[in-house]
Design a protein around this motif. Structure first.
Motif, mmCIF file in Angstrom:
data_model
loop_
_atom_site.group_PDB
_atom_site.id
_atom_site.type_symbol
_atom_site.label_atom_id
_atom_site.label_comp_id
_atom_site.label_asym_id
_atom_site.label_seq_id
_atom_site.Cartn_x
_atom_site.Cartn_y
_atom_site.Cartn_z
ATOM 1 N N GLN A 22 66.376 69.799 27.464
ATOM 2 C CA GLN A 22 66.786 70.394 26.188
ATOM 3 C C GLN A 22 65.697 71.380 25.747
ATOM 4 O OE1 GLN A 22 69.811 69.793 25.037
ATOM 5 N NE2 GLN A 22 70.219 68.334 26.686
ATOM 6 N N ALA A 23 64.832 70.968 24.831
ATOM 7 C CA ALA A 23 63.761 71.845 24.375
ATOM 8 C C ALA A 23 62.744 72.051 25.498
ATOM 9 C CB ALA A 23 63.083 71.237 23.150
ATOM 10 N N GLN A 24 61.959 73.096 25.371
ATOM 11 C CA GLN A 24 60.947 73.373 26.381
ATOM 12 C C GLN A 24 59.564 72.962 25.911
ATOM 13 O OE1 GLN A 24 61.458 77.575 27.322
ATOM 14 N NE2 GLN A 24 62.532 76.994 29.195
ATOM 15 N N ILE A 25 58.734 72.561 26.875
ATOM 16 C CA ILE A 25 57.333 72.260 26.616
ATOM 17 C C ILE A 25 56.521 73.435 27.135
ATOM 18 C CG2 ILE A 25 55.414 70.700 27.079
ATOM 19 C CD1 ILE A 25 57.573 68.563 27.813
ATOM 20 N N LYS A 26 55.689 73.995 26.293
ATOM 21 C CA LYS A 26 54.847 75.115 26.723
ATOM 22 C C LYS A 26 53.519 74.604 27.267
ATOM 23 C CE LYS A 26 56.441 78.748 23.519
ATOM 24 N NZ LYS A 26 55.980 79.682 22.451
ATOM 25 N N ILE A 27 53.137 75.153 28.416
ATOM 26 C CA ILE A 27 51.787 74.935 28.924
ATOM 27 C C ILE A 27 51.193 76.307 29.226
ATOM 28 C CG2 ILE A 27 52.515 72.720 29.898
ATOM 29 C CD1 ILE A 27 52.110 73.932 32.690
ATOM 30 N N SER A 28 49.872 76.411 29.152
ATOM 31 C CA SER A 28 49.241 77.713 29.326
ATOM 32 C C SER A 28 48.341 77.736 30.554
ATOM 33 C CB SER A 28 48.405 78.070 28.084
ATOM 34 O OG SER A 28 47.949 79.401 28.162
ATOM 35 N N LEU A 29 48.393 78.838 31.277
ATOM 36 C CA LEU A 29 47.473 79.113 32.383
ATOM 37 C C LEU A 29 46.542 80.223 31.898
ATOM 38 C CD1 LEU A 29 46.850 81.151 35.020
ATOM 39 C CD2 LEU A 29 46.468 78.692 35.249
ATOM 40 N N ASN A 30 45.295 79.899 31.682
ATOM 41 C CA ASN A 30 44.318 80.860 31.162
ATOM 42 C C ASN A 30 43.236 81.133 32.203
ATOM 43 O OD1 ASN A 30 45.738 80.800 28.791
ATOM 44 N ND2 ASN A 30 44.286 79.510 27.686
ATOM 45 N N GLY A 31 43.074 82.411 32.545
ATOM 46 C CA GLY A 31 42.089 82.785 33.544
ATOM 47 C C GLY A 31 41.991 84.288 33.678
ATOM 48 N N PRO A 32 41.234 84.773 34.687
ATOM 49 C CA PRO A 32 41.024 86.214 34.852
ATOM 50 C C PRO A 32 42.196 86.891 35.573
ATOM 51 C CG PRO A 32 39.810 85.032 36.540
ATOM 52 C CD PRO A 32 40.439 83.989 35.658
ATOM 53 N N LEU A 33 43.232 87.195 34.845
ATOM 54 C CA LEU A 33 44.426 87.799 35.447
ATOM 55 C C LEU A 33 44.233 89.283 35.727
ATOM 56 C CD1 LEU A 33 47.160 85.987 33.319
ATOM 57 C CD2 LEU A 33 46.207 85.322 35.540
ATOM 58 N N ALA A 93 51.035 72.400 25.095
ATOM 59 C CA ALA A 93 50.690 70.987 25.256
ATOM 60 C C ALA A 93 49.407 70.808 26.056
ATOM 61 C CB ALA A 93 51.835 70.255 25.953
ATOM 62 N N VAL A 94 49.114 71.765 26.926
ATOM 63 C CA VAL A 94 47.916 71.684 27.760
ATOM 64 C C VAL A 94 47.517 73.093 28.189
ATOM 65 C CG1 VAL A 94 49.237 71.359 29.904
ATOM 66 C CG2 VAL A 94 46.861 70.575 29.808
ATOM 67 N N VAL A 95 46.232 73.303 28.360
ATOM 68 C CA VAL A 95 45.722 74.540 28.949
ATOM 69 C C VAL A 95 45.212 74.220 30.341
ATOM 70 C CG1 VAL A 95 43.894 76.270 28.884
ATOM 71 C CG2 VAL A 95 45.122 75.677 26.795
ATOM 72 N N ASN A 115 42.574 70.107 19.122
ATOM 73 C CA ASN A 115 43.142 68.940 19.813
ATOM 74 C C ASN A 115 44.174 69.328 20.874
ATOM 75 O OD1 ASN A 115 43.250 66.148 20.285
ATOM 76 N ND2 ASN A 115 45.051 65.928 18.960
ATOM 77 N N ILE A 116 43.759 70.219 21.774
ATOM 78 C CA ILE A 116 44.600 70.629 22.897
ATOM 79 C C ILE A 116 43.919 70.191 24.194
ATOM 80 C CG2 ILE A 116 45.520 72.603 24.195
ATOM 81 C CD1 ILE A 116 45.796 74.080 21.562
ATOM 82 N N LEU A 117 44.675 69.579 25.069
ATOM 83 C CA LEU A 117 44.156 69.132 26.348
ATOM 84 C C LEU A 117 43.780 70.333 27.214
ATOM 85 C CD1 LEU A 117 43.909 66.233 27.590
ATOM 86 C CD2 LEU A 117 45.981 66.771 28.878
ATOM 87 N N SER A 317 55.009 60.980 26.614
ATOM 88 C CA SER A 317 54.616 61.825 25.495
ATOM 89 C C SER A 317 53.816 63.002 26.029
ATOM 90 C CB SER A 317 53.755 61.019 24.519
ATOM 91 O OG SER A 317 53.090 61.850 23.587
ATOM 92 N N VAL A 318 53.824 64.108 25.285
ATOM 93 C CA VAL A 318 52.936 65.226 25.630
ATOM 94 C C VAL A 318 51.858 65.411 24.567
ATOM 95 C CG1 VAL A 318 54.649 66.413 27.041
ATOM 96 C CG2 VAL A 318 54.494 66.954 24.595
ATOM 97 N N LYS A 319 51.732 64.465 23.658
ATOM 98 C CA LYS A 319 50.678 64.526 22.659
ATOM 99 C C LYS A 319 49.329 64.336 23.333
ATOM 100 C CE LYS A 319 53.428 62.883 18.733
ATOM 101 N NZ LYS A 319 53.597 61.804 17.728
ATOM 102 N N THR A 320 48.353 65.102 22.908
ATOM 103 C CA THR A 320 47.050 65.101 23.565
ATOM 104 C C THR A 320 46.448 63.708 23.665
ATOM 105 O OG1 THR A 320 46.575 67.381 22.953
ATOM 106 C CG2 THR A 320 44.681 65.975 23.418
ATOM 107 N N ALA A 321 46.432 62.956 22.601
ATOM 108 C CA ALA A 321 45.812 61.627 22.613
ATOM 109 C C ALA A 321 46.487 60.711 23.618
ATOM 110 C CB ALA A 321 45.862 61.015 21.213
ATOM 111 N N ASP A 322 47.809 60.785 23.696
ATOM 112 C CA ASP A 322 48.556 59.915 24.616
ATOM 113 C C ASP A 322 48.305 60.308 26.072
ATOM 114 O OD1 ASP A 322 49.644 58.694 22.361
ATOM 115 O OD2 ASP A 322 51.442 59.961 22.372
#
Length: 366
Positions: A22-33, A93-95, A115-117, A317-322
């Motif tokens: 259903q809904a989407q979970i966003k995750i990020s890829l951060n680096g030297p693109l 949800a995560v980097v 509070n981001i993983l 869960s995708v919550k950071t603490a969990d």
């Protein structure tokens, strides 16, 4: 060899729950693109894209599809902080990132505050995890481990030789050079030279002349492949035949593109090559079928996404603490083998090896 039920593109290996997304979970890829180290960004991007595609094909995570967001930090600390703040705005949800330690460390302050993983596939400076941030992990080793392997190799194979230790002033480069120096010094070896260079320089003739005059027989560089390739090529042109040794930031075929045949015999330390791992074969074959060789940190990035997905599934869960709690408690099946984390967020099984460059590619030294 494990049976194919652990093929890492499959639902069983990823530990996913299939279902209609259903809904989407966003995750990020951060680096030297983009920028001088964009080839490493390409490795990371390829790994993340394949991992996300495989997750979504298997039903997503906890019944939700994954959306990959890209952040380009150019391995610049200030840009990394800007990219980190963008990830906050995107509510990811995560980097997965960053690549350069000099980017991961300042960006991690933002992720801790918000509070981001964060899971880095490639940042090796010890400071990254030594500060005790609960949300900070890496699936690669550390420079104090890598420097130990390099120092032992140099002390053994270049006993009695004159060694120059160079670094590029970055968190990664200086950190690795200093860890290697520390190990050498502990074994009774004193370097003949210790010099800083500037990343991005194009002409190293003065430095090479200085090394020639000092009779240098091995150049150790804490830095990245663009500078390494130039130093190797220019050294050979000036008649300095000393081989160069570096760390995992040389693990890119762009090194050879810069050095040419002068790169023959260049040494480097890098974790065990995951392309040689039987458990990774299905994914390696998939990359190669698409015309891409998943070298360097491609599979480390894939593994970072795998770890997060399995932990999120375990936590439901995708919550950071969990997810963070699940990551610290669990063991995760990945293309790098099973991964566990210690209290700092470091992997418990780094396996640094020494490689040598030959004819445009690299492999373990004999």
């Amino acid at each position: 060899m494990r049976s194919f039920k652990y093929g890492l593109g499959l639902v069983a290996a990823l530990g996913l729950m299939a279902g209609t997304a259903q809904a989407q979970i966003k995750i990020s890829l951060n680096g030297p693109l983009t920028g001088q180290l964009a080839s490493f960004g390409e490795q990371m991007k390829r790994g993340a894209e394949m991992a996300v595609a495989d997750l979504n094909a298997a039903g997503g995570v906890n019944g939700q599809k994954i959306q990959l967001v890209l952040g380009d930090d150019q391995c610049d600390p200030k840009q990394a902080v800007a990219v980190a703040n963008k990830s906050v705005q995107e509510k990811v949800a995560v980097v997965i990132g960053h690549f350069c330690s000099g980017s991961s460390i300042p960006a991690s302050d933002v992720y801790k505050e918000e509070n981001i993983l964060q899971i880095s596939p490639a940042s090796t400076n010890p400071t990254f995890t030594d500060r005790g941030y609960k949300n900070t992990f890496r699936v690669c080793g550390r420079d104090d481990q890598q420097g130990m392997v390099a120092g032992d190799y140099i002390a053994d194979k270049f006993k009695g030789k004159k060694v120059a230790i160079l670094h590029d002033k970055t968190a990664y480069g200086k950190g690795l050079a200093d860890e290697t120096k520390k190990r050498l010094n502990s074994k009774g070896v004193t370097e003949a030279m210790y010099e800083a260079i500037s990343a991005g320089e194009k002409d190293y003739s003065a430095l090479i002349s200085k090394m020639k005059q000092a009779g240098i027989e091995l150049i150790y560089l804490g830095g990245y492949h663009p500078e390494a390739g130039l130093i190797v090529r220019q050294a050979k042109e000036q008649g300095l035949t000393a081989p160069l040794m570096g760390g995992d930031a040389l693990v890119d075929k762009q090194l050879w593109a810069i050095s040419g045949t002068a790169g023959q015999g260049t040494l480097m330390t890098f974790d065990a090559d995951p392309r040689k791992n039987p458990v990774a074969k299905p994914i390696v074959d998939k990359f190669k079928a698409g015309g891409y060789d998943p070298e360097g940190y491609t599979l480390y990035t894939y593994a970072a996404v795998q770890v997060w997905a399995q932990a999120a599934t375990t936590a439901k869960s995708v919550k950071t603490a969990d997810v963070e709690k699940a990551m610290r408690a669990g063991s995760f099946k990945t293309v790098l083998n099973d991964i566990k984390f210690d209290a700092k967020g470091d992997t418990t099984s780094p396996a640094y090896k020494v490689y040598v460059w030959k004819d445009g590619t690299y492999d373990y030294v004999n």
